[in-house]
Design an enzyme around this catalytic site. Structure first.
Site, PDB file in Angstrom:
ATOM      1  N   ALA A  66       0.853  -1.187   0.000  1.00  0.00           N
ATOM      2  CA  ALA A  66       0.000   0.000   0.000  1.00  0.00           C
ATOM      3  C   ALA A  66       0.890   1.239   0.000  1.00  0.00           C
ATOM      4  O   ALA A  66       2.023   1.199   0.493  1.00  0.00           O
ATOM      5  CB  ALA A  66      -0.869  -0.016   1.250  1.00  0.00           C
ATOM      6  N   GLY A 109       0.634  -5.168   0.700  1.00  0.00           N
ATOM      7  CA  GLY A 109      -0.457  -5.231  -0.274  1.00  0.00           C
ATOM      8  C   GLY A 109      -0.009  -5.795  -1.618  1.00  0.00           C
ATOM      9  O   GLY A 109      -0.825  -6.323  -2.376  1.00  0.00           O
ATOM     10  N   GLU A 112      -0.174  -9.471  -1.174  1.00  0.00           N
ATOM     11  CA  GLU A 112      -1.610  -9.796  -1.157  1.00  0.00           C
ATOM     12  C   GLU A 112      -2.202  -9.741  -2.563  1.00  0.00           C
ATOM     13  O   GLU A 112      -3.044 -10.559  -2.929  1.00  0.00           O
ATOM     14  CB  GLU A 112      -2.342  -8.820  -0.231  1.00  0.00           C
ATOM     15  CG  GLU A 112      -1.965  -9.041   1.234  1.00  0.00           C
ATOM     16  CD  GLU A 112      -2.479  -7.946   2.149  1.00  0.00           C
ATOM     17  OE1 GLU A 112      -2.496  -6.767   1.733  1.00  0.00           O
ATOM     18  OE2 GLU A 112      -2.871  -8.270   3.278  1.00  0.00           O
ATOM     19  N   GLU A 132       3.829  -5.440   7.347  1.00  0.00           N
ATOM     20  CA  GLU A 132       2.937  -4.433   7.933  1.00  0.00           C
ATOM     21  C   GLU A 132       3.154  -4.200   9.420  1.00  0.00           C
ATOM     22  O   GLU A 132       3.042  -3.074   9.906  1.00  0.00           O
ATOM     23  CB  GLU A 132       1.462  -4.829   7.710  1.00  0.00           C
ATOM     24  CG  GLU A 132       0.971  -4.687   6.296  1.00  0.00           C
ATOM     25  CD  GLU A 132       1.175  -5.929   5.438  1.00  0.00           C
ATOM     26  OE1 GLU A 132       2.034  -6.784   5.780  1.00  0.00           O
ATOM     27  OE2 GLU A 132       0.481  -6.047   4.420  1.00  0.00           O
TER      28      GLU A 132
HETATM   29  N1  CAA Z   1       4.546   3.420  -0.105  1.00  0.00           N
HETATM   30  C1  CAA Z   1       4.951   4.636  -0.515  1.00  0.00           C
HETATM   31  N2  CAA Z   1       6.164   4.879  -1.059  1.00  0.00           N
HETATM   32  C2  CAA Z   1       7.006   3.834  -1.174  1.00  0.00           C
HETATM   33  C3  CAA Z   1       6.657   2.540  -0.776  1.00  0.00           C
HETATM   34  C4  CAA Z   1       5.345   2.334  -0.213  1.00  0.00           C
HETATM   35  N3  CAA Z   1       4.897   1.132   0.156  1.00  0.00           N
HETATM   36  N4  CAA Z   1       7.684   1.716  -1.010  1.00  0.00           N
HETATM   37  C5  CAA Z   1       8.659   2.466  -1.547  1.00  0.00           C
HETATM   38  N5  CAA Z   1       8.259   3.749  -1.634  1.00  0.00           N
HETATM   39  C6  CAA Z   1       9.005   4.902  -2.146  1.00  0.00           C
HETATM   40  C7  CAA Z   1      10.041   5.369  -1.152  1.00  0.00           C
HETATM   41  O1  CAA Z   1       9.462   6.210  -0.169  1.00  0.00           O
HETATM   42  C8  CAA Z   1      11.020   6.086  -2.057  1.00  0.00           C
HETATM   43  O2  CAA Z   1      10.479   7.358  -2.365  1.00  0.00           O
HETATM   44  P1  CAA Z   1      11.444   8.673  -2.359  1.00  0.00           P
HETATM   45  O3  CAA Z   1      12.382   8.420  -3.510  1.00  0.00           O
HETATM   46  O4  CAA Z   1      10.490   9.773  -2.608  1.00  0.00           O
HETATM   47  O5  CAA Z   1      12.142   8.702  -1.055  1.00  0.00           O
HETATM   48  C9  CAA Z   1      10.974   5.253  -3.346  1.00  0.00           C
HETATM   49  O6  CAA Z   1       9.749   4.509  -3.288  1.00  0.00           O
HETATM   50  C10 CAA Z   1      12.098   4.246  -3.443  1.00  0.00           C
HETATM   51  O7  CAA Z   1      12.111   3.488  -2.252  1.00  0.00           O
HETATM   52  P2  CAA Z   1      13.444   3.110  -1.459  1.00  0.00           P
HETATM   53  O8  CAA Z   1      14.446   4.206  -1.575  1.00  0.00           O
HETATM   54  O9  CAA Z   1      13.061   2.682  -0.095  1.00  0.00           O
HETATM   55  O10 CAA Z   1      13.919   1.876  -2.372  1.00  0.00           O
HETATM   56  P3  CAA Z   1      14.790   0.612  -1.944  1.00  0.00           P
HETATM   57  O11 CAA Z   1      15.061  -0.120  -3.220  1.00  0.00           O
HETATM   58  O12 CAA Z   1      15.936   0.993  -1.080  1.00  0.00           O
HETATM   59  O13 CAA Z   1      13.816  -0.289  -1.031  1.00  0.00           O
HETATM   60  C11 CAA Z   1      11.726  -1.404  -0.486  1.00  0.00           C
HETATM   61  C12 CAA Z   1      12.665  -0.873  -1.583  1.00  0.00           C
HETATM   62  C13 CAA Z   1      12.395  -2.565   0.277  1.00  0.00           C
HETATM   63  C14 CAA Z   1      10.483  -1.906  -1.193  1.00  0.00           C
HETATM   64  C15 CAA Z   1      11.405  -0.261   0.517  1.00  0.00           C
HETATM   65  O14 CAA Z   1      11.008   0.895  -0.206  1.00  0.00           O
HETATM   66  C16 CAA Z   1      10.298  -0.602   1.473  1.00  0.00           C
HETATM   67  O15 CAA Z   1      10.537  -1.246   2.484  1.00  0.00           O
HETATM   68  N6  CAA Z   1       9.052  -0.157   1.166  1.00  0.00           N
HETATM   69  C17 CAA Z   1       7.923  -0.330   2.053  1.00  0.00           C
HETATM   70  C18 CAA Z   1       7.447  -1.776   2.063  1.00  0.00           C
HETATM   71  C19 CAA Z   1       6.281  -1.935   3.012  1.00  0.00           C
HETATM   72  O16 CAA Z   1       6.388  -1.710   4.194  1.00  0.00           O
HETATM   73  N7  CAA Z   1       5.125  -2.362   2.455  1.00  0.00           N
HETATM   74  C20 CAA Z   1       3.929  -2.560   3.216  1.00  0.00           C
HETATM   75  C21 CAA Z   1       3.032  -1.327   3.129  1.00  0.00           C
HETATM   76  S1  CAA Z   1       1.603  -1.449   4.153  1.00  0.00           S
HETATM   77  C22 CAA Z   1       0.551  -2.461   3.307  1.00  0.00           C
HETATM   78  O17 CAA Z   1       0.782  -2.848   2.196  1.00  0.00           O
HETATM   79  C23 CAA Z   1      -0.714  -2.881   4.042  1.00  0.00           C
HETATM   80  C24 CAA Z   1      -1.987  -2.597   3.364  1.00  0.00           C
HETATM   81  O18 CAA Z   1      -2.276  -3.043   2.243  1.00  0.00           O
HETATM   82  C25 CAA Z   1      -2.997  -1.787   4.074  1.00  0.00           C
END
Ligand code: CAA
Length: 258
Positions: A66, A109, A112, A132
């Site tokens: 998400a 997500g 999922e 999450e």
């Molecule tokens: N939401 C919003 N922005 C995101 C994102 C997310 N889930 N994942 C990555 N981004 C953005 C980052 O903020 C970053 O933006 P900026 O350049 O503006 O800073 C850009 O994408 C690149 O990300 P990273 O620099 O972090 O890239 P990376 O290659 O070093 O790492 C990653 C990649 C491991 C996917 C890392 O970005 C990460 O951990 N993302 C979040 C993953 C996460 O926690 N997902 C679960 C979300 S909650 C959910 O999904 C539940 C639901 O349905 C309700």
């Protein structure tokens, strides 16, 4: 004008490929992406010219979950009104098979979303996970249920309670993904499978998908009854007559979809 966040491609006859296109956000699923996927799935479900759908992202990310930035400040009522769980139902409800072609991250997500599809083809460096809990929430798009059904309680609990990621090999060995292929071949393999399915009689494919999905939610006796009825229904189809006749006559069948 900004690029559309979901691209539609036609890699083969009767096969549509949906590509999530937010590379700058690792394909995080904002509401716009979710709504577009749901809309396309609904439309393609009704389109006789489409027999199989491939859903993919890019080489770095299928979908990183998400969009955290979009929901960080949301309150309960706003989350309720977004109704994102309803949007994913459009995929499970799509009568055509949907194949997830996963490279890179399929997290939260995103994992999922892949699990809502029918077949998952993963690249060997793909990473799956339900992180999450690290954000102070829990999976909300089916993760606690679909992951548990796919890989069993004890492995699912480990990943859901720690938020730890796991690779494609582990995902394959535990039963989460259908196939693991070299990263560069994920899309090609998914399209190959889609083409294979698209050539088969669509009513049989549709009822097979329905029987597997509805059966998973039902007691075995009801699920077996549903399967038996679905098989019987297919004996009214022209494609059943053609398929069996072609076998007996030792020729290639010509399926009409009727
Ligand atoms: N939401 C919003 N922005 C995101 C994102 C997310 N889930 N994942 C990555 N981004 C953005 C980052 O903020 C970053 O933006 P900026 O350049 O503006 O800073 C850009 O994408 C690149 O990300 P990273 O620099 O972090 O890239 P990376 O290659 O070093 O790492 C990653 C990649 C491991 C996917 C890392 O970005 C990460 O951990 N993302 C979040 C993953 C996460 O926690 N997902 C679960 C979300 S909650 C959910 O999904 C539940 C639901 O349905 C309700």
């Amino acid at each position: 004008m900004a690029d559309p966040v979901v691209l539609l491609e036609r890699p083969a006859e009767a096969v549509v490929l949906l590509r999530i296109n937010r590379p700058e956000a690792r394909n995080a699923l904002n509401l716009e992406v979710r709504k577009l996927i749901a809309r396309h799935m609904t439309e393609m479900g009704e389109d006789d010219a489409v027999r199989c759908i491939v859903l993919t992202g890019n080489d770095k990310s299928f979908a990183a979950g998400a969009d955290i930035k979009e929901m960080a400040e949301a309150g309960t009522i706003e989350m309720l009104q977004r109704g994102i769980h309803r949007l994913w139902r459009a995929i499970a409800a799509c009568p055509k098979p949907v194949i997830a072609a996963v490279n890179g991250y399929a997290l939260g997500g995103g994992c999922e979303l892949a699990m809502t599809c029918d077949i998952i083809v993963a690249g060997e460096s793909a990473q799956f996970g339900q992180p999450e809990v690290k954000l102070g929430i829990i999976p909300g798009g089916g993760g606690t249920q679909r992951l548990t059904r796919a890989i069993g309680k004890f492995k699912a609990m480990k990943y859901i309670l720690t938020g730890e990621l796991f690779g494609a090999r582990e995902a394959f060995e535990t039963g989460l993904v259908s196939e693991v292929v070299p990263d560069a071949e994920v899309e090609k393999r998914a399209v190959e499978l889609a083409k294979q399915i698209a050539e088969l009689p669509p009513l049989a494919v549709q009822l097979a998908k329905e029987a597997v999905l509805a059966g998973m939610d039902a007691p075995l006796t009801s699920a077996l009854a549903l399967e038996a009825k679905s098989l019987q229904i297919l004996f009214s189809s022209q494609d059943q007559k053609e398929g069996m006749k072609a076998f007996i006559e030792k020729r290639k069948p010509k399926f009409s979809g009727r």
